[in-house]
Design a protein around this motif. Structure first.
Motif, PDB file in Angstrom:
ATOM      1  N   HIS A   1       0.820  -1.216   0.000  1.00  0.00           N
ATOM      2  CA  HIS A   1       0.000   0.000   0.000  1.00  0.00           C
ATOM      3  C   HIS A   1       0.854   1.266   0.000  1.00  0.00           C
ATOM      4  O   HIS A   1       0.411   2.324   0.431  1.00  0.00           O
ATOM      5  CB  HIS A   1      -0.929  -0.011   1.217  1.00  0.00           C
ATOM      6  CG  HIS A   1      -1.961  -1.083   1.141  1.00  0.00           C
ATOM      7  ND1 HIS A   1      -1.718  -2.360   1.583  1.00  0.00           N
ATOM      8  CD2 HIS A   1      -3.212  -1.079   0.640  1.00  0.00           C
ATOM      9  CE1 HIS A   1      -2.792  -3.098   1.380  1.00  0.00           C
ATOM     10  NE2 HIS A   1      -3.713  -2.348   0.799  1.00  0.00           N
ATOM     11  N   LYS A   2       2.061   1.164  -0.548  1.00  0.00           N
ATOM     12  CA  LYS A   2       3.008   2.270  -0.482  1.00  0.00           C
ATOM     13  C   LYS A   2       2.559   3.524  -1.226  1.00  0.00           C
ATOM     14  O   LYS A   2       3.117   4.597  -1.011  1.00  0.00           O
ATOM     15  CB  LYS A   2       4.392   1.839  -0.941  1.00  0.00           C
ATOM     16  CG  LYS A   2       4.473   1.432  -2.393  1.00  0.00           C
ATOM     17  CD  LYS A   2       5.849   0.901  -2.715  1.00  0.00           C
ATOM     18  CE  LYS A   2       5.889   0.324  -4.118  1.00  0.00           C
ATOM     19  NZ  LYS A   2       7.166  -0.321  -4.355  1.00  0.00           N
ATOM     20  N   LYS A   3       1.559   3.408  -2.078  1.00  0.00           N
ATOM     21  CA  LYS A   3       1.055   4.585  -2.800  1.00  0.00           C
ATOM     22  C   LYS A   3      -0.315   5.031  -2.294  1.00  0.00           C
ATOM     23  O   LYS A   3      -0.971   5.852  -2.920  1.00  0.00           O
ATOM     24  CB  LYS A   3       1.006   4.305  -4.294  1.00  0.00           C
ATOM     25  CG  LYS A   3       2.390   4.153  -4.886  1.00  0.00           C
ATOM     26  CD  LYS A   3       2.352   4.076  -6.377  1.00  0.00           C
ATOM     27  CE  LYS A   3       3.784   3.976  -6.898  1.00  0.00           C
ATOM     28  NZ  LYS A   3       3.834   4.039  -8.338  1.00  0.00           N
ATOM     29  N   ASP A   4      -0.714   4.498  -1.153  1.00  0.00           N
ATOM     30  CA  ASP A   4      -1.992   4.872  -0.548  1.00  0.00           C
ATOM     31  C   ASP A   4      -1.809   6.196   0.193  1.00  0.00           C
ATOM     32  O   ASP A   4      -1.303   6.243   1.312  1.00  0.00           O
ATOM     33  CB  ASP A   4      -2.457   3.768   0.407  1.00  0.00           C
ATOM     34  CG  ASP A   4      -3.818   4.030   1.015  1.00  0.00           C
ATOM     35  OD1 ASP A   4      -4.237   5.201   1.107  1.00  0.00           O
ATOM     36  OD2 ASP A   4      -4.456   3.044   1.419  1.00  0.00           O
ATOM     37  N   VAL A   5      -2.184   7.272  -0.458  1.00  0.00           N
ATOM     38  CA  VAL A   5      -1.964   8.619   0.077  1.00  0.00           C
ATOM     39  C   VAL A   5      -2.668   8.793   1.419  1.00  0.00           C
ATOM     40  O   VAL A   5      -2.084   9.335   2.370  1.00  0.00           O
ATOM     41  CB  VAL A   5      -2.426   9.695  -0.935  1.00  0.00           C
ATOM     42  CG1 VAL A   5      -2.343  11.086  -0.343  1.00  0.00           C
ATOM     43  CG2 VAL A   5      -1.586   9.605  -2.200  1.00  0.00           C
ATOM     44  N   ASP A   6      -3.899   8.345   1.534  1.00  0.00           N
ATOM     45  CA  ASP A   6      -4.634   8.499   2.794  1.00  0.00           C
ATOM     46  C   ASP A   6      -3.929   7.773   3.940  1.00  0.00           C
ATOM     47  O   ASP A   6      -3.819   8.305   5.051  1.00  0.00           O
ATOM     48  CB  ASP A   6      -6.073   7.990   2.658  1.00  0.00           C
ATOM     49  CG  ASP A   6      -6.923   8.879   1.772  1.00  0.00           C
ATOM     50  OD1 ASP A   6      -6.598  10.088   1.635  1.00  0.00           O
ATOM     51  OD2 ASP A   6      -7.915   8.372   1.204  1.00  0.00           O
TER      52      ASP A   6
ATOM     53  N   THR B   1      -2.191   9.636   7.126  1.00  0.00           N
ATOM     54  CA  THR B   1      -2.570   9.282   8.497  1.00  0.00           C
ATOM     55  C   THR B   1      -1.341   8.899   9.313  1.00  0.00           C
ATOM     56  O   THR B   1      -1.188   9.330  10.466  1.00  0.00           O
ATOM     57  CB  THR B   1      -3.601   8.139   8.498  1.00  0.00           C
ATOM     58  OG1 THR B   1      -4.768   8.578   7.789  1.00  0.00           O
ATOM     59  CG2 THR B   1      -3.992   7.740   9.907  1.00  0.00           C
ATOM     60  N   LEU B   2      -0.446   8.089   8.740  1.00  0.00           N
ATOM     61  CA  LEU B   2       0.777   7.717   9.458  1.00  0.00           C
ATOM     62  C   LEU B   2       1.641   8.947   9.755  1.00  0.00           C
ATOM     63  O   LEU B   2       2.215   9.059  10.840  1.00  0.00           O
ATOM     64  CB  LEU B   2       1.573   6.684   8.656  1.00  0.00           C
ATOM     65  CG  LEU B   2       0.952   5.293   8.558  1.00  0.00           C
ATOM     66  CD1 LEU B   2       1.764   4.412   7.622  1.00  0.00           C
ATOM     67  CD2 LEU B   2       0.813   4.662   9.936  1.00  0.00           C
ATOM     68  N   ALA B   3       1.715   9.876   8.809  1.00  0.00           N
ATOM     69  CA  ALA B   3       2.473  11.109   9.036  1.00  0.00           C
ATOM     70  C   ALA B   3       1.830  11.918  10.153  1.00  0.00           C
ATOM     71  O   ALA B   3       2.535  12.494  11.005  1.00  0.00           O
ATOM     72  CB  ALA B   3       2.557  11.926   7.750  1.00  0.00           C
ATOM     73  N   ALA B   4       0.502  11.967  10.166  1.00  0.00           N
ATOM     74  CA  ALA B   4      -0.195  12.698  11.229  1.00  0.00           C
ATOM     75  C   ALA B   4       0.071  12.062  12.587  1.00  0.00           C
ATOM     76  O   ALA B   4       0.307  12.764  13.573  1.00  0.00           O
ATOM     77  CB  ALA B   4      -1.698  12.738  10.945  1.00  0.00           C
ATOM     78  N   ILE B   5       0.057  10.729  12.641  1.00  0.00           N
ATOM     79  CA  ILE B   5       0.353  10.034  13.902  1.00  0.00           C
ATOM     80  C   ILE B   5       1.765  10.365  14.354  1.00  0.00           C
ATOM     81  O   ILE B   5       2.003  10.668  15.526  1.00  0.00           O
ATOM     82  CB  ILE B   5       0.146   8.510  13.739  1.00  0.00           C
ATOM     83  CG1 ILE B   5      -1.343   8.209  13.590  1.00  0.00           C
ATOM     84  CG2 ILE B   5       0.764   7.741  14.907  1.00  0.00           C
ATOM     85  CD1 ILE B   5      -1.647   6.785  13.160  1.00  0.00           C
ATOM     86  N   ASN B   6       2.701  10.315  13.437  1.00  0.00           N
ATOM     87  CA  ASN B   6       4.094  10.620  13.756  1.00  0.00           C
ATOM     88  C   ASN B   6       4.223  12.039  14.322  1.00  0.00           C
ATOM     89  O   ASN B   6       4.835  12.252  15.366  1.00  0.00           O
ATOM     90  CB  ASN B   6       4.941  10.449  12.499  1.00  0.00           C
ATOM     91  CG  ASN B   6       6.411  10.504  12.771  1.00  0.00           C
ATOM     92  OD1 ASN B   6       6.870  10.079  13.820  1.00  0.00           O
ATOM     93  ND2 ASN B   6       7.161  11.035  11.838  1.00  0.00           N
ATOM     94  N   GLU B   7       3.644  13.009  13.644  1.00  0.00           N
ATOM     95  CA  GLU B   7       3.733  14.405  14.082  1.00  0.00           C
ATOM     96  C   GLU B   7       2.991  14.624  15.387  1.00  0.00           C
ATOM     97  O   GLU B   7       3.477  15.340  16.274  1.00  0.00           O
ATOM     98  CB  GLU B   7       3.176  15.342  13.003  1.00  0.00           C
ATOM     99  CG  GLU B   7       4.023  15.403  11.758  1.00  0.00           C
ATOM    100  CD  GLU B   7       5.431  15.910  12.019  1.00  0.00           C
ATOM    101  OE1 GLU B   7       5.586  16.901  12.766  1.00  0.00           O
ATOM    102  OE2 GLU B   7       6.379  15.313  11.486  1.00  0.00           O
TER     103      GLU B   7
ATOM    104  N   THR C   1       8.290   2.455   4.632  1.00  0.00           N
ATOM    105  CA  THR C   1       7.469   1.276   4.388  1.00  0.00           C
ATOM    106  C   THR C   1       7.691   0.172   5.407  1.00  0.00           C
ATOM    107  O   THR C   1       6.855  -0.705   5.524  1.00  0.00           O
ATOM    108  CB  THR C   1       7.727   0.715   2.987  1.00  0.00           C
ATOM    109  OG1 THR C   1       9.100   0.401   2.853  1.00  0.00           O
ATOM    110  CG2 THR C   1       7.305   1.698   1.924  1.00  0.00           C
ATOM    111  N   MET C   2       8.777   0.196   6.128  1.00  0.00           N
ATOM    112  CA  MET C   2       9.027  -0.924   7.024  1.00  0.00           C
ATOM    113  C   MET C   2       8.830  -0.575   8.492  1.00  0.00           C
ATOM    114  O   MET C   2       8.124  -1.254   9.206  1.00  0.00           O
ATOM    115  CB  MET C   2      10.443  -1.457   6.824  1.00  0.00           C
ATOM    116  CG  MET C   2      10.742  -2.663   7.704  1.00  0.00           C
ATOM    117  SD  MET C   2      12.402  -3.270   7.510  1.00  0.00           S
ATOM    118  CE  MET C   2      12.337  -3.938   5.884  1.00  0.00           C
ATOM    119  N   TRP C   3       9.447   0.490   8.968  1.00  0.00           N
ATOM    120  CA  TRP C   3       9.541   0.718  10.400  1.00  0.00           C
ATOM    121  C   TRP C   3       8.634   1.804  10.946  1.00  0.00           C
ATOM    122  O   TRP C   3       8.260   1.751  12.100  1.00  0.00           O
ATOM    123  CB  TRP C   3      10.973   1.088  10.758  1.00  0.00           C
ATOM    124  CG  TRP C   3      11.908  -0.045  10.589  1.00  0.00           C
ATOM    125  CD1 TRP C   3      12.742  -0.261   9.534  1.00  0.00           C
ATOM    126  CD2 TRP C   3      12.094  -1.148  11.473  1.00  0.00           C
ATOM    127  NE1 TRP C   3      13.434  -1.417   9.710  1.00  0.00           N
ATOM    128  CE2 TRP C   3      13.065  -1.980  10.895  1.00  0.00           C
ATOM    129  CE3 TRP C   3      11.542  -1.499  12.688  1.00  0.00           C
ATOM    130  CZ2 TRP C   3      13.490  -3.141  11.506  1.00  0.00           C
ATOM    131  CZ3 TRP C   3      11.964  -2.652  13.297  1.00  0.00           C
ATOM    132  CH2 TRP C   3      12.925  -3.464  12.711  1.00  0.00           C
TER     133      TRP C   3
END
Length: 148
Positions: free
Chosen positions: A46-51, A55-61, A124-126
């Protein structure tokens, strides 16, 4: 410390705590969009799944902001309690003694994982594993009350 200065400092702490509630609430909302745990192979598929990656970027931030906000409030609380706050390790030790955090090492582990997720992890991995390991499983990082 005069009463008016003390009142100002207590109000500042209250504002920090309100900010922590907001951070925790928004982090929780983002986290709820993901079905944990994420398998690295599924993430690669799912590496091109923008949503998903937004969401992962939002969680990180949001996790980073939550941890920074918690650190500010902890330092300010220690200062108001008359404890040494010249090093954050002393602040952590104080909060461990008070039973607010289970162990200083938990906080340090969350910080290391957060830094890995923000800087060192291949996306994609960690990245998802880093955040889920700390944020979703650590009572130190996930015990902040959620705003309603």
């Amino acid at each position: 410390m005069s009463q008016d200065i003390l009142d100002e400092q207590q109000e500042h702490l209250a504002q920090l705590l309100e900010g922590i509630q907001r951070c925790a609430w928004f982090l929780h909302q983002s986290e709820a969009k993901i079905e944990w745990a994420i398998d690295p192979s599924w993430l690669t598929e799912h590496k091109k799944d923008v949503d998903l990656f937004e969401t992962l970027a939002a969680i990180n931030e949001r996790f980073a902001k939550l941890q920074d906000s918690l650190a500010s409030a902890m330092r300010h609380s220690a200062l108001l309690a008359g404890e040494s706050s010249d090093s954050f390790l002393k602040v952590l030790a104080f909060f461990e003694e008070q039973g607010v955090i289970d162990a200083t090492s938990d906080w340090q582990r969350c910080r290391a994982v957060r830094n890995m997720a923000a800087h060192d992890c291949p996306p994609t991995m960690w990245r998802s594993r880093c955040i889920s390991t700390c944020c979703m499983n650590s009572p130190t990082c996930s015990s902040a009350p959620l705003a309603s």
